[in-house]
Design an enzyme around this catalytic site. Structure first.
Site, PDB file in Angstrom:
ATOM      1  CG  ASP A  23       2.469  -1.247   9.459  1.00 46.96           C
ATOM      2  OD1 ASP A  23       2.706  -1.947   8.449  1.00 46.96           O
ATOM      3  OD2 ASP A  23       3.281  -0.414   9.911  1.00 46.96           O
ATOM      4  CD  GLU A  25       7.173   0.956  10.543  1.00 54.16           C
ATOM      5  OE1 GLU A  25       8.380   0.751  10.256  1.00 54.16           O
ATOM      6  OE2 GLU A  25       6.264   0.938   9.694  1.00 54.16           O
ATOM      7  CG  HIS A 181       8.570   3.298   5.823  1.00 51.49           C
ATOM      8  ND1 HIS A 181       8.246   2.022   5.409  1.00 51.49           N
ATOM      9  CD2 HIS A 181       9.079   3.928   4.731  1.00 51.49           C
ATOM     10  CE1 HIS A 181       8.563   1.888   4.135  1.00 51.49           C
ATOM     11  NE2 HIS A 181       9.057   3.024   3.705  1.00 51.49           N
ATOM     12  CG  ASP A 186       2.996   2.395   6.542  1.00 52.06           C
ATOM     13  OD1 ASP A 186       2.787   3.457   5.925  1.00 52.06           O
ATOM     14  OD2 ASP A 186       4.116   1.858   6.597  1.00 52.06           O
TER      15      ASP A 186
END
EC number: 3.1.13.-
Length: 223
Positions: A23, A25, A181, A186
């Site tokens: 994941d 960001e 987030h 996540d």
């Protein structure tokens, strides 16, 4: 059961691919111009019964690359302050060198021939990972250049919902929206969801597949 036909080995489950849950960001939606700010990578393992589970997770805060775009709306959404020294951010190259080392070691231990990215809405994560690797001029990436396992698609099929939080809760996986987030949070929830779907399919009899010869033999017997 011989190793050749042992369906409980990870190397036989996904045609020799080693699944790596990722994941990211970011500071926007454009992998070419927007900064990669955080990445987490969860490695998986398979037990003697063929059940998939989490092995360990790597986590890095990333320094924006030189000239990177930082969209204010994206930063407001994920709550990341790229200039906060307490992040302990490292360069993209430093992070990916560590990631390459860890995933290649795990891939080799599982006797798989290549890694494949698992992510929720995988095209997004795969795009940012691929672009960062290209920017860093890193060779011999362990990841497949285009194939992925998308847990949004898998969850839609297996659970009937594509939103990560809702799919996790429907699968009995606790999900705290206050923690969402964060790449670390996540990624681990995505890994749990992927493992749940793979293991549930096995429990329902979907894996291993009967060999064609065995199916033919059963058909002959029934006739």
């Amino acid at each position: 059961m011989s190793d050749i036909c042992d369906a409980n080995k990870l190397k036989h489950r996904f045609r020799g691919y080693f699944p790596v849950v990722i994941d990211v960001e970011t500071a926007g939606f454009n992998s070419q111009t927007d900064a990669l700010l955080e990445i987490a990578v969860t490695l998986l393992k398979m037990d003697d019964e063929g059940m998939l589970g989490i092995d360990k997770t790597l986590h890095f805060h990333i320094e924006p690359f030189e000239g990177a775009n930082l969209e204010p709306a994206a930063l407001a959404f994920n709550g990341i302050d790229p200039n906060n020294p307490l992040r302990g951010a490292v360069s993209e190259k430093e992070a990916f060198l560590d990631i390459f080392k860890a995933v290649k070691k795990a891939q080799k231990a599982a006797d798989c021939h290549r890694c494949i990215i698992v992510a929720h809405n995988a095209a997004f994560d795969h795009g940012f990972v691929s672009k960062a690797i290209e920017r860093c001029d890193l060779k011999r990436s362990p990841f497949h250049p285009f194939a992925t396992f998308d847990t949004a698609t898998l969850a839609g099929l297996a659970i009937g919902h594509t939103v990560l939080a809702k799919a996790c809760m429907m699968a009995g996986i606790p999900f705290d929206n206050k923690e969402a987030h964060s790449a670390l949070y996540d990624t681990e929830r995505t890994a749990e969801l992927f493992c749940y779907i793979v293991n549930r399919w096995k429990q329902l009899g979907g894996w291993p597949l009967l060999a064609a010869g065995a199916q033919d033999a059963e058909s002959d017997t029934e006739e």
